[in-house]
Design an enzyme around this catalytic site. Structure first.
Site, mmCIF file in Angstrom:
data_model
loop_
_atom_site.group_PDB
_atom_site.id
_atom_site.type_symbol
_atom_site.label_atom_id
_atom_site.label_comp_id
_atom_site.label_asym_id
_atom_site.label_seq_id
_atom_site.Cartn_x
_atom_site.Cartn_y
_atom_site.Cartn_z
ATOM 1 C CG HIS A 1 -1.648 1.247 1.468
ATOM 2 N ND1 HIS A 1 -2.459 1.892 0.541
ATOM 3 C CD2 HIS A 1 -1.624 2.055 2.560
ATOM 4 C CE1 HIS A 1 -2.910 3.029 1.067
ATOM 5 N NE2 HIS A 1 -2.406 3.149 2.290
ATOM 6 C CG HIS B 1 0.706 6.894 4.323
ATOM 7 N ND1 HIS B 1 1.132 6.072 3.321
ATOM 8 C CD2 HIS B 1 -0.566 6.528 4.592
ATOM 9 C CE1 HIS B 1 0.157 5.246 2.989
ATOM 10 N NE2 HIS B 1 -0.893 5.486 3.745
ATOM 11 C CD GLU C 1 -4.026 6.101 12.679
ATOM 12 O OE1 GLU C 1 -3.431 7.002 13.296
ATOM 13 O OE2 GLU C 1 -5.250 5.965 12.663
ATOM 14 C CG ASP C 2 -1.788 1.314 10.496
ATOM 15 O OD1 ASP C 2 -2.652 1.877 11.197
ATOM 16 O OD2 ASP C 2 -1.906 1.113 9.281
ATOM 17 C CG ASP D 1 -27.429 15.043 -28.910
ATOM 18 O OD1 ASP D 1 -27.001 13.931 -29.271
ATOM 19 O OD2 ASP D 1 -28.624 15.382 -28.988
HETATM 20 MN MN MN Z 1 -2.798 4.495 3.997
#
Ligand code: MN
Length: 711
Positions: free
Chosen positions: A55, A79, A83-84, A266
């Site tokens: 990712h 990134h 967070e993870d 059109d």
């Molecule tokens: Mn991400």
């Protein structure tokens, strides 16, 4: 659907791609970030079953497609690390420097924000906040690339989650891409979201589009060939592209403009891309010569670019069989700008001599121009209305404890926030927490902060708030409350004064006959008892002249000064009562009240010289007493003669505050080299309190004399 770009699969492939515009040293940094992230995410899998690192790699690849600088690519790799994986910002800063760490942190913060409400206003706020929070615009670009890849790989998600993400993309991220002029990103985000949210509609429309395309194919090819042939004849090197409207924009046109699919289809649209500006105008001449132009449809955005930097020539022609043909003519650079918008500004940055910041500030300027233009366009649906400088300088976006976004003017304080939540919350707020920490109510708020207001029953707005509250709502609510309070206080005071005067002629205010009331109101020329009380309380009507309307000989008693019930003062606040500055009475002092027009009751010391004159007008004088339970702080002036010495002010101040008194102000007059006089204004509870304080002051070695003073 849009072209599904086949991204790179490995860091080696990406490095190769980067070598077209980055220095080897920069590519190495990107690689280092990749390996760092790979290790951090080790063992984590995406929902699709792939290793998680695919990712960030894909996100970096998207940014590489925009030719973003190496720091953005490093941030893309990292990134999701904060967070993870629980790695701190500090650790990233240590490895890759502050700029990259800031970018990663910015992206994480945007990710953490829960998209709460589906209200349009909320979505609008979020877009604004996202932009406002990102001090570095590259944060937004990384976030958009992240979202784009997530949309591309949405397949593995459960349907309801899919829909929620798609909705959020449509309401927030696609508009942001649009604002930033990143057309390609926007179109893909829109079409993918559209498919997720309305699979049936999208599929049907897609099918209709396919049929229409088939029907149009021949005509499109004919027109295109006629353009190419004529351009070749004029020896002009140009690329002619038949433009297709994308799915979501067709859907929106049908829905919002109530147009039929056929009407939209059109129109035949073409783009002609050439090498120089001169050639653009030559091409214009050529196509106008080929087909008849529609009068009034020609626009020269090259000579006069749109404020967002968009440049192009637009014209409409009448083709064979009378079909309308839209033509855009522009150079390659202009085309890049139109597709990539702000990202185009980062192009090839690393190879230019220009420092990152200069280029960045140009990008900012550009965004600003874009915002300005939308503002001037007066389109209220556009989410940027109040923009002036630096994206959103006039607004801050903060959160309620439940995550709702509150939009406030810059400089707004917790008081403004409290009133924005609810007037009652504002009126009863006593303290606040900003990001879980206690903070003063006057502290200016910053975007992204979480604000919790602490309220107390019976608390009241403080007039002092008007010194720092900035929002119209808070200011008007505070003023309204104070005005109301003043009204309430004067009514209360007036009622007491009236009741006391009536008692002198043996009439009970609470049990007056209707006839007596009417007499009184008629005499005073006011419409209600409340109004009458207010007028008395404010000192605008003299109570004894009113009593005469009920009993003409009441005057005698008043003159005789035989009033047996005095008004009782039970606190330093409330009612329309103030304390004269000339003599500053405090509880324990014999006092007398002066009914002063507009000011209500002003309390003086019985011995005050200023009151001596007024005593001759008993109408204006009112008997007052301190209540036994009187509470609060009363200001008093104290004069201290001292031998000049260092640090005496501090010592003096400590003595006073130790005794539980507050210091309002201190004035020092040096008499000569040895002696000084210090004037203090302090807040005390009563005479005993004051006497204690004075005794403590007198005990200080450098004090010569101390006494209570009068102005
Ligand atoms: Mn991400």
């Amino acid at each position: 659907m849009c072209c599904l770009e086949k991204g790179v699969q490995t860091i080696e492939a990406l490095s190769h791609r980067l070598s077209s515009y980055l220095e080897p040293s920069q590519i190495n940094l990107v690689k280092r970030a990749y390996f760092y992230a790979e290790q951090a995410h080790d063992g984590q899998k995406r929902r699709s079953g792939e290793a998680y690192i695919t990712h960030p790699l894909a996100v970096a690849d998207i940014l590489a497609g925009m030719h973003m600088d190496h720091q953005s690519l490093m941030a893309a790799m990292l990134h999701d690390v904060i967070e993870d994986t629980g790695i701190s910002k500090k650790a990233i800063a240590g490895q890759f420097g502050d700029s990259v760490a800031d970018l990663v942190d910015g992206v994480s913060k945007l990710t953490q924000i829960e998209f709460e409400s589906h209200a349009e206003k909320q979505a609008e706020n979020f877009q604004k906040m996202a932009l406002a929070m990102a001090n570095d615009l590259r944060v937004i670009l990384v976030k958009l690339a992240d979202r784009l890849h997530n949309m591309r790989t949405l397949g593995a998600m459960p349907p309801d989650k899919k829909r929620r993400i798609a909705k959020e993309t449509l309401e927030i991220y696609a508009p942001i891409a649009h604002r930033l002029g990143m057309n390609e990103v926007r179109l893909e985000l829109e079409d993918r979201s559209f498919y997720c949210m309305y699979p049936l509609r999208a599929t049907r429309l897609q099918a209709a589009l396919k049929t229409a395309r088939g029907n149009r194919k021949e005509l499109v090819e004919q027109i295109q060939a006629s353009f190419e042939k004529r351009l070749l004849k004029e020896s002009i090197n140009a690329i002619v592209i038949g433009r297709e409207k994308h799915l979501f924009s067709i859907y929106e046109k049908m829905r919002l403009k109530k147009k039929f699919f056929k009407e939209i289809m059109d129109v035949y649209a073409f783009r002609i891309i050439v090498d120089t500006v001169d050639t653009c105008y030559r091409v214009l001449g050529v196509v106008h010569n080929l087909y008849k132009p529609v009068a009034g449809e020609f626009k020269d955005y090259i000579a006069i670019p749109k404020a967002n930097g968009y440049q192009s020539l637009h014209t409409v022609l009448v083709g064979m069989h009378g079909v309308p043909i839209e033509v855009q003519i522009r150079t390659k650079e202009m085309d890049e700008m139109a597709n990539s918008g702000i990202a185009a500004h980062f192009l090839y940055k690393s190879s230019s001599d220009e420092p990152i910041n200069a280029s960045h500030s140009r990008a900012r300027q550009w965004v600003q121009g874009l915002l300005e233009m939308q503002k001037n366009a007066g389109n209220s649906l556009e989410f940027i209305e109040n923009v002036k400088i630096d994206l959103f300088p006039d607004e801050v976006y903060v959160f309620t404890p439940k995550g709702k976004i509150v939009e406030l003017p810059t400089g707004a304080t917790p008081v403004d926030f409290a009133y924005a939540v609810h007037t009652d919350v504002g009126n009863t707020c006593v303290a606040c927490r900003i990001n879980e920490r206690m903070a003063p109510l006057s502290q200016p708020l910053l975007s992204g902060q979480k604000v919790a207001i602490i309220t107390a029953q019976g608390a009241q707005p403080n007039p002092n708030w008007l010194n720092f509250a900035v929002s119209a709502k808070a200011r008007s609510a505070i003023r309204h409350y104070l005005k109301h309070q003043r009204h309430h206080q004067s009514v209360t005071l007036g009622k007491r004064m009236l009741s006391r005067a009536l008692a002198e002629i043996h009439i009970d205010l609470e049990h007056m006959t209707e006839e007596q009331q009417l007499k009184l109101l008629h005499g005073a020329q006011v419409e209600s008892m409340e109004k009458l009380s207010e007028e008395i309380g404010l000192g605008n009507k003299v109570v004894y002249s009113l009593v005469k309307f009920l009993q003409p000989d009441a005057e005698l008693k008043v003159r005789a000064g035989t009033l047996n019930s005095a008004i009782t003062i039970d606190s330093a606040e409330g009612m329309m009562i103030s304390f004269a500055r000339c003599c500053r009475p405090i509880p324990g002092d014999p006092i007398i009240g002066h009914v002063s027009s507009g000011k209500g009751l002003v309390i003086h010391q019985d011995t005050c010289r200023n009151i001596a004159e007024i005593r001759n007008y008993p109408d204006k004088v009112s008997q007052v007493n301190w209540a036994a339970t009187v509470s609060g702080e009363f200001l008093v002036d104290v004069r201290v003669e001292v031998e000049s010495d260092r640090g005496i002010i501090a010592t003096l101040a400590t003595r006073i505050t130790e005794q539980g008194a507050s210091i309002e102000h201190i004035n020092v007059h040096e008499r000569d080299a040895h002696n000084s006089v210090i004037h203090l204004c302090i807040g005390v509870h009563n005479r005993i309190h004051l006497a204690n304080i004075m005794r403590r002051i007198r005990n200080l070695s450098f004090v010569i004399r101390v006494n209570r003073s009068k102005n």
